[in-house]
Every structure is written in structure tokens, then in C-alpha cells.
Design an enzyme around this catalytic site. Structure first.
Site, PDB file in Angstrom:
ATOM      1  N   HIS A   7       6.633  -1.426   0.413  1.00 66.54           N
ATOM      2  CA  HIS A   7       7.995  -0.897   0.553  1.00 66.54           C
ATOM      3  C   HIS A   7       8.392  -0.050  -0.646  1.00 66.54           C
ATOM      4  O   HIS A   7       7.771  -0.122  -1.703  1.00 66.54           O
ATOM      5  CB  HIS A   7       9.033  -2.010   0.764  1.00 66.54           C
ATOM      6  CG  HIS A   7       9.146  -2.996  -0.356  1.00 66.54           C
ATOM      7  ND1 HIS A   7       8.452  -4.176  -0.393  1.00 66.54           N
ATOM      8  CD2 HIS A   7       9.898  -2.986  -1.483  1.00 66.54           C
ATOM      9  CE1 HIS A   7       8.762  -4.856  -1.482  1.00 66.54           C
ATOM     10  NE2 HIS A   7       9.636  -4.157  -2.177  1.00 66.54           N
ATOM     11  N   HIS A  79      12.163   0.588  -7.321  1.00 69.83           N
ATOM     12  CA  HIS A  79      10.747   0.247  -7.509  1.00 69.83           C
ATOM     13  C   HIS A  79       9.966   0.554  -6.240  1.00 69.83           C
ATOM     14  O   HIS A  79      10.547   0.778  -5.177  1.00 69.83           O
ATOM     15  CB  HIS A  79      10.567  -1.227  -7.909  1.00 69.83           C
ATOM     16  CG  HIS A  79      10.962  -2.233  -6.869  1.00 69.83           C
ATOM     17  ND1 HIS A  79      12.223  -2.784  -6.799  1.00 69.83           N
ATOM     18  CD2 HIS A  79      10.274  -2.808  -5.854  1.00 69.83           C
ATOM     19  CE1 HIS A  79      12.280  -3.655  -5.798  1.00 69.83           C
ATOM     20  NE2 HIS A  79      11.106  -3.680  -5.195  1.00 69.83           N
ATOM     21  N   GLU A 130       6.036  -3.218  -8.170  1.00 70.75           N
ATOM     22  CA  GLU A 130       5.938  -4.590  -7.679  1.00 70.75           C
ATOM     23  C   GLU A 130       4.597  -4.740  -6.974  1.00 70.75           C
ATOM     24  O   GLU A 130       4.180  -3.857  -6.230  1.00 70.75           O
ATOM     25  CB  GLU A 130       7.088  -4.865  -6.693  1.00 70.75           C
ATOM     26  CG  GLU A 130       7.079  -6.258  -6.105  1.00 70.75           C
ATOM     27  CD  GLU A 130       8.256  -6.493  -5.118  1.00 70.75           C
ATOM     28  OE1 GLU A 130       8.840  -5.508  -4.626  1.00 70.75           O
ATOM     29  OE2 GLU A 130       8.561  -7.665  -4.870  1.00 70.75           O
TER      30      GLU A 130
HETATM   31 CO    CO Z   1      10.587  -5.111  -3.724  1.00 71.31          CO
END
Ligand code: CO
Length: 134
Positions: A7, A79, A130
Site C-alpha cells: 500500500h 509511507h 514499512e
Molecule cells: Co502502512
């Protein structure tokens, strides 16, 4: 080592307006807001054919997203999340290469109930990364 883009997370100053924009202007599949008190965020998941977008809005007074919005009042990419098969092996590889893993290096449970880690943005061209074990 890294696999699919899981994502892209975007911090937004108005969650309702951003959700409506993605639904109506961009014609995306937009989910309901979900509070995640452990992470200090309210999240809206947007499902695209090849990845997800997460709209992040501060929840509570100590939200890490509030500081980001203070610096970026109109919002911005917060992020990006890459998938890994083995998060501990990924962490050990990164530490051995000199990368900094945030939060002491112990994986936490992320927004999808899977183990996640964050890597220092200064080590990755200004981008907070991440890693999520899938
Ligand atoms: Co995230």
C-alpha cells in the site's frame, strides 16, 4: 527481498473529503473509516486492482500523523509498504547492511493484523518504508 507494493499511505487533513474525492472523482472502491488506537490513526482503505491506498487521519492527541500534517497542512504521502516473506530475516539483513529499523527493531502488528516494521526515511531517500510480512 521485497515483493509486491502492499500500500501507499497518504496523510489527509480531512478524511471525509478525501474519501469522497477518491470515491466520486476517482471512482475508487473506498471502505469505511476504521479507528486504530494502537497506531494513533483513523484509516480508510481504498482497494485498487494492483495495490491499496490508505488514507491516514490523526486519532488521539499523540498521533504521529498530527506532526506530519503540521509540517504538510494539505497532506502528503506518509509511507509506502513493501511485502516481505520473512520479516525477521528482512530486519536482520537490513541491520547487517547498516539500515536503521525504527522502534527498536521488534515487529509490531500493523493495520492488517500482520507483523510490520518501519525503516528510517533518512536511509531511504527521504521515504518512510514499512515492511509487512504476508
Ligand atoms: Co502502512
Amino acid at each position: 527481498m521485497i515483493g509486491r507494493l502492499n500500500h501507499v499511505a497518504i496523510a489527509v487533513p480531512d478524511l471525509e473529503a478525501a474519501s469522497a474525492q477518491y470515491r466520486t472523482m476517482l471512482g475508487a472502491e473506498v471502505g469505511p473509516p476504521q479507528d486504530e488506537p494502537d497506531h494513533g490513526v483513523t484509516v480508510v482503505f481504498i482497494t485498487l486492482p494492483n495495490t491499496k491506498i490508505e488514507l491516514l487521519f490523526p486519532l488521539g492527541t499523540a498521533s504521529p500523523i498530527q506532526g506530519f500534517l503540521d509540517k504538510n497542512p494539505s497532506g502528503g504521502i506518509h509511507h509506502i509498504c513493501y511485502e516481505v516473506d520473512d520479516i525477521l530475516a528482512a530486519r536482520d539483513h537490513l541491520l547487517a547492511q547498516g539500515a536503521r529499523v525504527l522502534g527498536g527493531g521488534a515487529p509490531k502488528t500493523g493495520a492488517h493484523g500482520k507483523p510490520v516494521l518501519f525503516l528510517h526515511p533518512k536511509d531511504f531517500n527521504g521515504c518512510l518504508i514499512e515492511l509487512e510480512q504476508v
